[in-house]
Design an enzyme around this catalytic site. Structure first.
Site, PDB file in Angstrom:
ATOM      1  N   GLU A  41      -4.727  -5.339  10.864  1.00  0.00           N
ATOM      2  CA  GLU A  41      -3.719  -4.288  11.007  1.00  0.00           C
ATOM      3  C   GLU A  41      -3.902  -3.566  12.342  1.00  0.00           C
ATOM      4  O   GLU A  41      -4.670  -2.598  12.417  1.00  0.00           O
ATOM      5  CB  GLU A  41      -3.864  -3.277   9.867  1.00  0.00           C
ATOM      6  CG  GLU A  41      -3.614  -3.860   8.504  1.00  0.00           C
ATOM      7  CD  GLU A  41      -3.044  -2.820   7.561  1.00  0.00           C
ATOM      8  OE1 GLU A  41      -1.952  -3.058   7.037  1.00  0.00           O
ATOM      9  OE2 GLU A  41      -3.664  -1.769   7.375  1.00  0.00           O
ATOM     10  N   GLY A  97       3.044  -1.259   4.145  1.00  0.00           N
ATOM     11  CA  GLY A  97       3.043   0.168   3.820  1.00  0.00           C
ATOM     12  C   GLY A  97       4.447   0.628   3.461  1.00  0.00           C
ATOM     13  O   GLY A  97       4.928   0.406   2.348  1.00  0.00           O
ATOM     14  N   GLY A  98       5.130   1.241   4.407  1.00  0.00           N
ATOM     15  CA  GLY A  98       6.441   1.866   4.161  1.00  0.00           C
ATOM     16  C   GLY A  98       7.426   0.988   3.398  1.00  0.00           C
ATOM     17  O   GLY A  98       8.087   1.459   2.457  1.00  0.00           O
ATOM     18  N   SER A 154       4.029  -2.448   9.994  1.00  0.00           N
ATOM     19  CA  SER A 154       5.493  -2.456  10.088  1.00  0.00           C
ATOM     20  C   SER A 154       6.135  -3.763   9.606  1.00  0.00           C
ATOM     21  O   SER A 154       7.184  -4.162  10.105  1.00  0.00           O
ATOM     22  CB  SER A 154       5.951  -2.136  11.520  1.00  0.00           C
ATOM     23  OG  SER A 154       5.566  -0.825  11.873  1.00  0.00           O
ATOM     24  N   GLY A 199       3.179   1.900  10.729  1.00  0.00           N
ATOM     25  CA  GLY A 199       4.122   3.004  10.557  1.00  0.00           C
ATOM     26  C   GLY A 199       4.936   3.314  11.800  1.00  0.00           C
ATOM     27  O   GLY A 199       5.575   4.366  11.873  1.00  0.00           O
ATOM     28  N   GLU A 254      -6.429   4.621   8.265  1.00  0.00           N
ATOM     29  CA  GLU A 254      -6.247   6.059   7.995  1.00  0.00           C
ATOM     30  C   GLU A 254      -7.548   6.713   7.531  1.00  0.00           C
ATOM     31  O   GLU A 254      -7.979   7.698   8.152  1.00  0.00           O
ATOM     32  CB  GLU A 254      -5.049   6.271   7.056  1.00  0.00           C
ATOM     33  CG  GLU A 254      -3.744   6.005   7.814  1.00  0.00           C
ATOM     34  CD  GLU A 254      -2.598   5.464   6.987  1.00  0.00           C
ATOM     35  OE1 GLU A 254      -2.651   5.523   5.745  1.00  0.00           O
ATOM     36  OE2 GLU A 254      -1.624   4.958   7.593  1.00  0.00           O
ATOM     37  N   HIS A 258      -9.245   0.895   5.639  1.00  0.00           N
ATOM     38  CA  HIS A 258      -7.920   1.134   6.229  1.00  0.00           C
ATOM     39  C   HIS A 258      -8.061   2.106   7.401  1.00  0.00           C
ATOM     40  O   HIS A 258      -8.910   2.996   7.388  1.00  0.00           O
ATOM     41  CB  HIS A 258      -6.970   1.694   5.166  1.00  0.00           C
ATOM     42  CG  HIS A 258      -5.563   1.744   5.635  1.00  0.00           C
ATOM     43  ND1 HIS A 258      -5.079   2.761   6.415  1.00  0.00           N
ATOM     44  CD2 HIS A 258      -4.534   0.871   5.472  1.00  0.00           C
ATOM     45  CE1 HIS A 258      -3.808   2.520   6.705  1.00  0.00           C
ATOM     46  NE2 HIS A 258      -3.453   1.372   6.142  1.00  0.00           N
ATOM     47  N   ASN A 271       0.872  -1.185   0.000  1.00  0.00           N
ATOM     48  CA  ASN A 271       0.000   0.000   0.000  1.00  0.00           C
ATOM     49  C   ASN A 271       0.902   1.226   0.000  1.00  0.00           C
ATOM     50  O   ASN A 271       1.549   1.519   1.006  1.00  0.00           O
ATOM     51  CB  ASN A 271      -0.879  -0.051   1.265  1.00  0.00           C
ATOM     52  CG  ASN A 271      -1.662   1.229   1.492  1.00  0.00           C
ATOM     53  OD1 ASN A 271      -1.763   2.071   0.603  1.00  0.00           O
ATOM     54  ND2 ASN A 271      -2.212   1.368   2.688  1.00  0.00           N
ATOM     55  N   TRP A 272       0.924   1.922  -1.132  1.00  0.00           N
ATOM     56  CA  TRP A 272       1.840   3.061  -1.250  1.00  0.00           C
ATOM     57  C   TRP A 272       1.312   4.316  -0.548  1.00  0.00           C
ATOM     58  O   TRP A 272       2.014   5.310  -0.459  1.00  0.00           O
ATOM     59  CB  TRP A 272       2.089   3.362  -2.725  1.00  0.00           C
ATOM     60  CG  TRP A 272       3.071   2.429  -3.363  1.00  0.00           C
ATOM     61  CD1 TRP A 272       3.776   1.431  -2.750  1.00  0.00           C
ATOM     62  CD2 TRP A 272       3.480   2.422  -4.742  1.00  0.00           C
ATOM     63  NE1 TRP A 272       4.597   0.808  -3.663  1.00  0.00           N
ATOM     64  CE2 TRP A 272       4.435   1.387  -4.887  1.00  0.00           C
ATOM     65  CE3 TRP A 272       3.128   3.170  -5.870  1.00  0.00           C
ATOM     66  CZ2 TRP A 272       5.037   1.103  -6.112  1.00  0.00           C
ATOM     67  CZ3 TRP A 272       3.732   2.891  -7.091  1.00  0.00           C
ATOM     68  CH2 TRP A 272       4.672   1.867  -7.214  1.00  0.00           C
ATOM     69  N   LYS A 273       0.055   4.296  -0.119  1.00  0.00           N
ATOM     70  CA  LYS A 273      -0.537   5.488   0.518  1.00  0.00           C
ATOM     71  C   LYS A 273      -0.320   6.707  -0.390  1.00  0.00           C
ATOM     72  O   LYS A 273      -0.351   6.557  -1.611  1.00  0.00           O
ATOM     73  CB  LYS A 273       0.032   5.671   1.925  1.00  0.00           C
ATOM     74  CG  LYS A 273      -0.082   4.385   2.747  1.00  0.00           C
ATOM     75  CD  LYS A 273       0.246   4.547   4.197  1.00  0.00           C
ATOM     76  CE  LYS A 273       0.093   3.187   4.894  1.00  0.00           C
ATOM     77  NZ  LYS A 273       0.301   3.259   6.327  1.00  0.00           N
TER      78      LYS A 273
HETATM   79  P1  PGA Z   1       3.285   0.096   7.506  1.00  0.00           P
HETATM   80  O1  PGA Z   1       1.776   0.327   6.997  1.00  0.00           O
HETATM   81  O2  PGA Z   1       3.771  -1.177   6.866  1.00  0.00           O
HETATM   82  O3  PGA Z   1       4.038   1.308   7.036  1.00  0.00           O
HETATM   83  O4  PGA Z   1       3.220  -0.039   8.981  1.00  0.00           O
HETATM   84  C1  PGA Z   1       0.885  -0.744   6.876  1.00  0.00           C
HETATM   85  C2  PGA Z   1      -0.444  -0.268   6.382  1.00  0.00           C
HETATM   86  O5  PGA Z   1      -0.887   0.835   6.761  1.00  0.00           O
HETATM   87  O6  PGA Z   1      -1.112  -0.977   5.598  1.00  0.00           O
END
Ligand code: PGA
Length: 247
Positions: free
Chosen positions: A165, A225-226, A204, A171, A98, A96, A9-11
């Site tokens: 998650e 994510g990251g 993470s 993150g 966010e 998600h 997930n590149w956000k």
């Molecule tokens: P992260 O994000 O790997 O940067 O913790 C995961 C996500 O939000 O799907």
């Protein structure tokens, strides 16, 4: 056998030029993945067409980061299933943490998004997970169960991915312990009520933790994510290695 699904997930990262450069570096690194695993990338909407073209022939699938429940209409800023299908999108992240937090998305809206995805042949990746304070208050299982039960209402579990998650792990560099992530993923499987449902862990995930996570019995994949922004690192995650006994 449940399929392993490794998703990135590149956000709100990556211009079209950056997505193209990522794809050029990434493609050869995932050219020889073992059978039975698939790789999905969720770029921002603006980079979907570029990434989809750049990854043609690689087997890597494209996900949206969200999806609206209507096909068209007066919904400024939103993107619908038919618009995504035009670009070969196969998956859509819904729920998600966010958008749940910043745009106050409700379980009901998230369920509508997932239903619209399935109606159009798109696999929803339904995210669920508790906050730090909910975990500390002993509320984690109740919160996740509610998100799962409301989120999957009316869905076909055979065309669904659920991503566990924990918000405190997203993150932060604090990966949930593999055994605890596995325990919650097992509970989610029971709550969905379909043993073959694909369940991911997210929060993470990185090249150092992937092998242990994927060795767990109830973790079928990961949502990253990251660490999905770096082609070498994400390719290492896609090429995770299972200990010999677990193969
Ligand atoms: P992260 O994000 O790997 O940067 O913790 C995961 C996500 O939000 O799907």
């Amino acid at each position: 056998m449940r399929k392993a699904v490794i998703a990135g997930n590149w956000k709100m990262h990556m211009t079209c030029a950056e997505a193209q450069a990522f794809a050029d570096a990434f493609k050869p690194l995932v050219a020889n993945l073992p059978a039975g695993r698939s790789v999905v990338l969720a770029p921002p909407f603006t980079a979907i067409a570029t990434l989809s073209n750049a990854l043609q022939g690689s087997g890597v699938q494209i996900s949206a980061q969200n999806i609206h429940w209507q096909e068209k209409g007066a919904f400024t800023g939103m993107i619908s299933a038919p618009m995504l299908l035009e670009h070969g999108v196969t998956h859509a992240i819904v729920g998600h943490s966010e958008p749940r937090k910043y745009y106050s998305e409700t379980d009901e809206q998230i369920n509508l998004r997932a239903r619209s995805a399935q109606k159009h042949g798109i696999v929803p990746i339904l995210c669920v997970g508790e906050s730090d304070s909910q975990r500390e208050a002993g509320e984690a299982e109740r919160v996740i169960r509610r998100q799962v039960e409301q989120g999957v209402d009316g869905l076909d579990p055979a065309r669904l991915i659920v991503a566990y998650e924990p918000i405190w792990a997203i993150g932060t560099g604090k990966t949930c312990e593999a055994a605890e992530a596995n325990r919650i993923c097992g509970l989610i499987r029971q709550w969905v009520g379909y043993p073959e449902v694909v369940i991911q862990y997210g929060g993470s995930v990185n090249p150092a933790t992937i092998d242990q996570l994927m060795a767990q019995s109830d973790i079928d994949g990961v949502l990253v994510g990251g660490a999905s922004l770096d082609p070498e690192g994400f390719a290492r995650i896609a090429n995770y290695q299972l200990p010999v006994a677990a193969v």
